[in-house]
Write a protein that holds these residues in place. Structure first.
Motif, PDB file in Angstrom:
ATOM      1  N   ALA A 210       0.643  -1.198   0.030  1.00 22.05           N
ATOM      2  CA  ALA A 210      -0.044   0.075   0.174  1.00 22.05           C
ATOM      3  C   ALA A 210       0.919   1.286  -0.040  1.00 22.05           C
ATOM      4  CB  ALA A 210      -0.966   0.010   1.376  1.00 22.05           C
ATOM      5  N   LEU A 211       1.854   1.324   0.819  1.00 22.97           N
ATOM      6  CA  LEU A 211       2.796   2.373   0.954  1.00 22.97           C
ATOM      7  C   LEU A 211       3.490   2.801  -0.554  1.00 22.97           C
ATOM      8  CD1 LEU A 211       4.760   1.893   4.267  1.00 22.97           C
ATOM      9  CD2 LEU A 211       3.015   3.754   3.699  1.00 22.97           C
ATOM     10  N   GLU A 212       3.887   1.451  -1.258  1.00 25.39           N
ATOM     11  CA  GLU A 212       4.541   1.617  -2.375  1.00 25.39           C
ATOM     12  C   GLU A 212       3.222   2.223  -3.441  1.00 25.39           C
ATOM     13  OE1 GLU A 212       7.034   1.099  -5.728  1.00 25.39           O
ATOM     14  OE2 GLU A 212       7.533   1.089  -3.621  1.00 25.39           O
ATOM     15  N   ALA A 213       2.182   2.029  -3.246  1.00 25.34           N
ATOM     16  CA  ALA A 213       1.051   2.562  -4.170  1.00 25.34           C
ATOM     17  C   ALA A 213       1.000   3.893  -3.925  1.00 25.34           C
ATOM     18  CB  ALA A 213      -0.282   1.808  -3.972  1.00 25.34           C
ATOM     19  N   ILE A 214       1.023   4.250  -2.533  1.00 28.33           N
ATOM     20  CA  ILE A 214       1.206   5.879  -2.372  1.00 28.33           C
ATOM     21  C   ILE A 214       2.306   6.532  -2.970  1.00 28.33           C
ATOM     22  CG2 ILE A 214       1.305   7.453  -0.254  1.00 28.33           C
ATOM     23  CD1 ILE A 214      -0.272   5.346   1.401  1.00 28.33           C
ATOM     24  N   ALA A 215       3.290   6.071  -2.678  1.00 29.19           N
ATOM     25  CA  ALA A 215       4.561   6.681  -3.244  1.00 29.19           C
ATOM     26  C   ALA A 215       5.350   5.822  -3.826  1.00 29.19           C
ATOM     27  CB  ALA A 215       5.602   7.216  -1.950  1.00 29.19           C
ATOM     28  N   PRO A 216       4.987   5.662  -5.351  1.00 25.25           N
ATOM     29  CA  PRO A 216       5.887   4.774  -6.100  1.00 25.25           C
ATOM     30  C   PRO A 216       7.168   4.795  -6.090  1.00 25.25           C
ATOM     31  CG  PRO A 216       3.890   5.411  -7.082  1.00 25.25           C
ATOM     32  CD  PRO A 216       4.023   6.051  -5.910  1.00 25.25           C
ATOM     33  N   GLY A 217       8.265   3.912  -6.194  1.00 18.16           N
ATOM     34  CA  GLY A 217       9.678   3.852  -6.350  1.00 18.16           C
ATOM     35  C   GLY A 217      10.261   4.588  -5.081  1.00 18.16           C
ATOM     36  N   ARG A 218       9.526   5.048  -4.153  1.00 15.19           N
ATOM     37  CA  ARG A 218      10.205   5.712  -2.894  1.00 15.19           C
ATOM     38  C   ARG A 218      10.089   4.821  -1.674  1.00 15.19           C
ATOM     39  NH1 ARG A 218       8.892  10.757  -1.124  1.00 15.19           N
ATOM     40  NH2 ARG A 218       6.689  10.687  -1.816  1.00 15.19           N
ATOM     41  N   ILE A 219       9.806   3.824  -1.535  1.00 16.16           N
ATOM     42  CA  ILE A 219       9.476   3.062  -0.485  1.00 16.16           C
ATOM     43  C   ILE A 219      10.682   1.673  -0.095  1.00 16.16           C
ATOM     44  CG2 ILE A 219       8.016   1.548   1.077  1.00 16.16           C
ATOM     45  CD1 ILE A 219       6.837   4.447   0.489  1.00 16.16           C
ATOM     46  N   ASP A 220      11.115   2.068   1.007  1.00 16.52           N
ATOM     47  CA  ASP A 220      12.123   1.106   1.379  1.00 16.52           C
ATOM     48  C   ASP A 220      11.473   0.415   2.636  1.00 16.52           C
ATOM     49  OD1 ASP A 220      14.182   2.007  -0.242  1.00 16.52           O
ATOM     50  OD2 ASP A 220      15.000   3.241   1.238  1.00 16.52           O
ATOM     51  N   LEU A 221      11.517  -1.134   2.555  1.00 15.75           N
ATOM     52  CA  LEU A 221      10.944  -1.995   3.547  1.00 15.75           C
ATOM     53  C   LEU A 221      12.461  -2.728   4.412  1.00 15.75           C
ATOM     54  CD1 LEU A 221       9.469  -3.731   5.215  1.00 15.75           C
ATOM     55  CD2 LEU A 221       8.843  -5.233   3.312  1.00 15.75           C
ATOM     56  N   GLY A 222      12.705  -1.865   5.422  1.00 16.46           N
ATOM     57  CA  GLY A 222      13.702  -2.596   6.351  1.00 16.46           C
ATOM     58  C   GLY A 222      13.351  -3.589   7.229  1.00 16.46           C
ATOM     59  N   ILE A 223      14.070  -4.604   7.207  1.00 13.90           N
ATOM     60  CA  ILE A 223      13.410  -5.662   8.277  1.00 13.90           C
ATOM     61  C   ILE A 223      14.157  -6.203   9.281  1.00 13.90           C
ATOM     62  CG2 ILE A 223      12.423  -8.094   8.327  1.00 13.90           C
ATOM     63  CD1 ILE A 223      11.139  -7.567   5.811  1.00 13.90           C
ATOM     64  N   GLY A 224      13.935  -6.373  10.488  1.00 13.47           N
ATOM     65  CA  GLY A 224      14.687  -6.759  11.526  1.00 13.47           C
ATOM     66  C   GLY A 224      14.364  -8.019  12.257  1.00 13.47           C
ATOM     67  N   ARG A 225      15.305  -8.926  12.939  1.00 15.39           N
ATOM     68  CA  ARG A 225      14.895 -10.009  13.439  1.00 15.39           C
ATOM     69  C   ARG A 225      14.643  -9.881  14.829  1.00 15.39           C
ATOM     70  NH1 ARG A 225      18.603 -14.211  15.217  1.00 15.39           N
ATOM     71  NH2 ARG A 225      17.804 -16.382  15.126  1.00 15.39           N
ATOM     72  N   ALA A 226      15.031  -8.773  15.545  1.00 10.27           N
ATOM     73  CA  ALA A 226      14.923  -8.535  17.128  1.00 10.27           C
ATOM     74  C   ALA A 226      13.309  -8.132  17.231  1.00 10.27           C
ATOM     75  CB  ALA A 226      15.827  -7.614  17.652  1.00 10.27           C
ATOM     76  N   PRO A 227      12.930  -8.308  18.494  1.00  6.67           N
ATOM     77  CA  PRO A 227      11.650  -7.981  19.064  1.00  6.67           C
ATOM     78  C   PRO A 227      11.313  -6.373  18.841  1.00  6.67           C
ATOM     79  CG  PRO A 227      12.448  -9.012  20.769  1.00  6.67           C
ATOM     80  CD  PRO A 227      13.445  -9.043  19.611  1.00  6.67           C
ATOM     81  N   GLY A 228      12.621  -5.627  19.563  1.00  7.26           N
ATOM     82  CA  GLY A 228      12.306  -4.260  19.751  1.00  7.26           C
ATOM     83  C   GLY A 228      11.696  -3.846  20.901  1.00  7.26           C
ATOM     84  N   SER A 229      11.566  -4.748  22.004  1.00 14.52           N
ATOM     85  CA  SER A 229      11.155  -4.409  23.100  1.00 14.52           C
ATOM     86  C   SER A 229      11.266  -5.337  24.196  1.00 14.52           C
ATOM     87  CB  SER A 229       9.465  -4.220  22.873  1.00 14.52           C
ATOM     88  OG  SER A 229       9.033  -3.501  24.295  1.00 14.52           O
TER      89      SER A 229
END
Length: 348
Positions: free
Chosen positions: A94-113
């Motif tokens: 959906a974000l890619e549809a909002i801003a085509p060609g400008r979206i990065d999906l950075g993914i991590g393995r830790a829970p962050g909390s």
């Protein structure tokens, strides 16, 4: 070497601010980064921390993407164990549809909390099992694009389902694997993904992780050669003395975290100056000052360029942690904005 600069934002909350103020300040900072020519603007994912408002990166990404025109916007990162892979794929499609060609999906393995918050995040049912992390990455990449065939066990046995995150994707977000251990470097190389090691965490292990990634990299359909950049905590002001004063609120908050003290919103510069540090906290602050870039403009720019050369990267992502002074607008982060301006003047 031509150098690109990017921004990592945790949406810090200072003592005079509400959450709305902190978000408004980050949106203004993103506008500044877009105007100055920064390459990308990423939001981290953290939970239940009084000094951090970046709990929902996709929401913040959408807000920045809607008000900017050039800069890439993304997550640094989505902590996959907290989310179902299909949910992540749908949000970023959906974000890619909002801003085509400008979206990065950075993914991590830790829970962050912490474990309690992690359990709450998963209380509605299974999300992304850490043991299946590699397959989940593969699924997300497929789901956000042409779709994937998912095998599920039903009452009639094992059945295959064709699933797409969005009906007619014209493009896909660029996926990055983030990490702070050798595991992520090995996996990013195996899957042919762009990779970022969390150098800003401790400043240790970066050379080894990047070396593993580059030496083991296997080309993929989307990436022919290794691609990585450096992250660093950065506070810049007109003088080194002012930079240090602006850095102390964030440094003291990190010292509280590392020494087991109660956490709170980040102090103003003046409040931080009035609070003496115990020896344990001072030791933590001293260690971080050896790794953070806290300096005047020319010296800071030279140190960033030197780091980029040392690790052979053409992009550095700064996490601008400059604190606010008493009386400054609560819906702006003038010290953080000034950090970006001073660096852009010298490096962009």
């Amino acid at each position: 070497m031509s150098l690109a600069l990017s921004v990592l934002d945790l949406v810090p909350v200072t003592t005079p601010q509400t959450s709305a103020d902190a978000v408004a300040a980050s949106l203004a900072l993103a506008d500044t980064a877009d105007r100055l020519g920064y390459a990308r603007y990423w939001f981290a994912e953290h939970h239940n921390m009084p000094a951090v408002a970046s709990t929902a990166p996709p929401v913040l990404i959408a807000a920045v993407a809607a008000r900017t025109s050039r800069i890439r916007v993304g997550s640094g990162g989505v902590m996959l164990p907290n989310h179902a892979p299909l949910t992540v794929a749908e949000q970023f499609a959906a974000l890619e549809a909002i801003a085509p060609g400008r979206i990065d999906l950075g993914i991590g393995r830790a829970p962050g909390s912490d474990p309690v918050i992690t359990a709450l995040l998963r209380s509605s049912g299974p999300t992304s099992d850490v043991e299946n992390f590699e397959q989940n990455l593969i699924d997300i990449r497929a789901l956000a694009g042409d779709g994937a065939t998912i095998s599920l066990r039903t009452g009639d046995g094992l059945r295959d389902y064709d699933v797409k995150a969005t009906p007619a994707a014209a493009g896909v977000p660029e996926m990055w694997l983030l990490g702070s251990s050798d595991y992520s470097a090995h996996l990013a190389a195996k899957l042919g993904l762009p990779y970022v090691f969390a150098h800003h965490f401790s400043g240790e292990g970066t050379e080894r992780a990047i070396g593993i990634y580059r030496s083991e990299f296997e080309a993929s359909e989307t990436l022919a050669a290794p691609r990585t950049f450096l992250t660093v905590n950065t506070i810049v002001a007109e003088t080194a003395e002012e930079a240090l004063a602006r850095a102390m609120p964030a440094l003291q908050n990190m010292a509280r975290l590392r020494t087991g003290q109660p956490l709170r919103a980040i102090d103003t510069v003046e409040a931080a100056q009035s609070e003496p540090l115990n020896p344990a906290a001072q030791s933590v602050v001293d260690q971080m000052l050896n790794r953070w870039i806290v300096d005047s403009p020319d010296a800071a720019a030279e140190r960033i360029q030197r780091l980029a050369t040392e690790f052979g990267v053409d992009e550095v992502m700064v996490s601008p942690g400059a604190g606010s002074r008493d009386g400054e607008p609560v819906a702006r982060a003038l010290g953080r904005e000034r950090t970006l301006e001073l660096l852009a003047d010298r490096l962009l």
